[in-house]
Scaffold this motif. Sequence first.
Motif, PDB file in Angstrom:
ATOM      1  N   VAL A 147      -4.591  -6.071 -10.361  1.00 57.61           N
ATOM      2  CA  VAL A 147      -4.665  -5.043  -9.330  1.00 57.61           C
ATOM      3  C   VAL A 147      -6.115  -5.017  -8.840  1.00 57.61           C
ATOM      4  O   VAL A 147      -7.033  -4.778  -9.625  1.00 57.61           O
ATOM      5  N   GLU A 148      -6.290  -5.317  -7.546  1.00 60.64           N
ATOM      6  CA  GLU A 148      -7.637  -5.362  -6.969  1.00 60.64           C
ATOM      7  C   GLU A 148      -7.997  -4.011  -6.373  1.00 60.64           C
ATOM      8  O   GLU A 148      -7.177  -3.410  -5.680  1.00 60.64           O
ATOM      9  N   ALA A 152      -4.821   3.838 -13.307  1.00 60.10           N
ATOM     10  CA  ALA A 152      -4.249   3.605 -11.975  1.00 60.10           C
ATOM     11  C   ALA A 152      -3.548   2.247 -11.914  1.00 60.10           C
ATOM     12  O   ALA A 152      -2.465   2.117 -11.324  1.00 60.10           O
ATOM     13  N   ALA A 153      -4.161   1.233 -12.543  1.00 60.72           N
ATOM     14  CA  ALA A 153      -3.570  -0.114 -12.521  1.00 60.72           C
ATOM     15  C   ALA A 153      -2.254  -0.150 -13.295  1.00 60.72           C
ATOM     16  O   ALA A 153      -1.285  -0.794 -12.871  1.00 60.72           O
ATOM     17  N   VAL A 154      -2.213   0.548 -14.424  1.00 65.07           N
ATOM     18  CA  VAL A 154      -0.975   0.610 -15.218  1.00 65.07           C
ATOM     19  C   VAL A 154       0.100   1.377 -14.448  1.00 65.07           C
ATOM     20  O   VAL A 154       1.273   0.996 -14.439  1.00 65.07           O
ATOM     21  N   LYS A 155      -0.327   2.430 -13.765  1.00 62.09           N
ATOM     22  CA  LYS A 155       0.598   3.198 -12.918  1.00 62.09           C
ATOM     23  C   LYS A 155       1.194   2.279 -11.853  1.00 62.09           C
ATOM     24  O   LYS A 155       2.400   2.295 -11.598  1.00 62.09           O
ATOM     25  N   LYS A 187       0.831  -1.203   0.000  1.00 61.68           N
ATOM     26  CA  LYS A 187       0.000   0.000   0.000  1.00 61.68           C
ATOM     27  C   LYS A 187       0.869   1.258   0.000  1.00 61.68           C
ATOM     28  O   LYS A 187       0.586   2.216  -0.741  1.00 61.68           O
ATOM     29  N   ALA A 188       1.929   1.248   0.802  1.00 60.17           N
ATOM     30  CA  ALA A 188       2.840   2.397   0.860  1.00 60.17           C
ATOM     31  C   ALA A 188       3.469   2.643  -0.517  1.00 60.17           C
ATOM     32  O   ALA A 188       3.570   3.796  -0.967  1.00 60.17           O
ATOM     33  N   THR A 189       3.854   1.556  -1.193  1.00 60.68           N
ATOM     34  CA  THR A 189       4.435   1.667  -2.545  1.00 60.68           C
ATOM     35  C   THR A 189       3.446   2.306  -3.504  1.00 60.68           C
ATOM     36  O   THR A 189       3.797   3.186  -4.296  1.00 60.68           O
ATOM     37  N   MET A 190       2.197   1.864  -3.422  1.00 58.97           N
ATOM     38  CA  MET A 190       1.165   2.364  -4.340  1.00 58.97           C
ATOM     39  C   MET A 190       0.802   3.824  -4.046  1.00 58.97           C
ATOM     40  O   MET A 190       0.583   4.609  -4.959  1.00 58.97           O
ATOM     41  N   PHE A 222      -7.029   1.195  -4.140  1.00 58.59           N
ATOM     42  CA  PHE A 222      -6.165   0.022  -4.256  1.00 58.59           C
ATOM     43  C   PHE A 222      -6.369  -0.896  -3.054  1.00 58.59           C
ATOM     44  O   PHE A 222      -6.400  -0.435  -1.918  1.00 58.59           O
ATOM     45  N   MET A 223      -6.521  -2.183  -3.302  1.00 58.63           N
ATOM     46  CA  MET A 223      -6.665  -3.143  -2.209  1.00 58.63           C
ATOM     47  C   MET A 223      -5.418  -4.032  -2.147  1.00 58.63           C
ATOM     48  O   MET A 223      -4.710  -4.028  -1.176  1.00 58.63           O
ATOM     49  N   GLU A 224      -5.174  -4.792  -3.185  1.00 59.03           N
ATOM     50  CA  GLU A 224      -3.935  -5.555  -3.256  1.00 59.03           C
ATOM     51  C   GLU A 224      -3.599  -5.909  -4.692  1.00 59.03           C
ATOM     52  O   GLU A 224      -4.401  -5.730  -5.597  1.00 59.03           O
TER      53      GLU A 224
END
Length: 445
Positions: free
Chosen positions: A274-275, A258-261, A120-123, A286-288
């Motif tokens: 990307v869930e 967002a998923a591609v990012k 999550k921190a990475t995202m 973002f979940m996981e």
Amino acid sequence: MFDKILIANRGEIALRVIRTCKEMGIKTVAVYSTADRDSLHVRFADEAVCIGPPPSSESYLDIPKIIAACEITNADAVHPGYGFLSENAQFSKICGENGIKFIGASPEMIEGMGDKASAKATMEKAGVPCVPGSPGLLKDLAHAKETAKKIVYPVMIKATAGGGGKGMRVVWSEDEMEEHWNSARQESKAAFGNDGMYMEKFIEEPRHIEIQIAGDRYGNACHMSERDCSIQRRHQKLVEEVPSPFMTQKLRKAMGKAAVKAAKAVKYEGVGTVEFLVDKNRDFYFMEMNTRIQVEHTITEEVINYDLIKEQIKLAAGDKIEGKEYIPQLHAIQCRINAEDPHNDFRPSPGKITDYHEPGGHGIRIDTHVYAGYVIPPYYDSMISKLITVAQTREEAITKMERALEEYFIDGVKTTIPFHRQLMKDPEFRKGNFTTKFMDTFKIK
Ligand code: MV4
């Protein structure tokens, strides 16, 4: 390209991978436990190696045995399917150290995404929308209470090592915190040997919508649109579909971006998911990130007309992705047919399939490893098959599913077919009006 792939899995996914390998001219090795001697993956592979007794811990999860099977058969790559060792960092690492290409994520990627707080921190750092919450892990109960006050109740405490809902609690007010804090940590410690916890604002009645992604080793990434997986029970998905009935073109664009990012931020290689949680306002979080091929990859294949296992193998071999945009032009639905009794709290129903008749016709796909006379062993998951329909519209895909479910006969074990027949007729389901809470109130007739 690889010469020979060992499939470190069983059941329908082992067959699914073998089929694509055959079409690509790649030799295949099956591994099997003594409970799976008569399985189709053993018969359809070019070679098969018995790796031990029925318990997974002594067969499909036994890393030294699988590496040994690669060595005696000279396999140059391993496909782990889903479950078992597909997201095991140690296995990915050992394959690499032994000169065997792991068709999946690197050990660093699996570890980074497996720790939910750090993922999550990475995202968050990459600019992917995340649920407001604690920045990293909670130190103690006092820190949890203090953080919850800032976030505003209701909040959710989550195990950083979690997944499948384990070590996760909703907390509605401060006087509930101590009890939930203790029980969630205990559960997490017992399940994962790690009791690190983080906190998020509780999103009420979310939808579970995930984005299929692919990345190559050159830093390119693309998405292949969404899957709606909101029809779940105790964190087990029952039905998946694409497009999501809740989707808009604007939301798909934003979630895809967002998923591609997310994929690019971690230099993701291979296919992944990307869930996201999507709330009633169509805000998404973002979940996981799943670093494996998923059970429900099939519906994406049907609407984009592309073999995702082939894509996975090609990316592992160093191919480049085409930076194409995929907008689903068809509608696909998958019903998971499990050997479970829907009238008895979905209790597993292993045993011999005495009679079996599959539906067929236009727009129907069935991925399965079973046949009349097959014995479903009690040791593994209870999925018998995946019934997929594809049609021009959601209404047609549902109607086709009703027709297919009527034609489907499985005798000898209880199955979830009666549940799916009822679900397809449910007015709210037909309206596309459902969230992850849907099954909490669904009454089986
Ligand atoms: C949530 C949530 C509500 N708010 N997080 C469940 C599995 C785990 N990976 C995350 N889960 C949830 N996280 C916040 N902040 C609700 C769930 C959740 C859920 C999510 C997806 C699909 C089904 C679910 C069932 C119950 C709870």
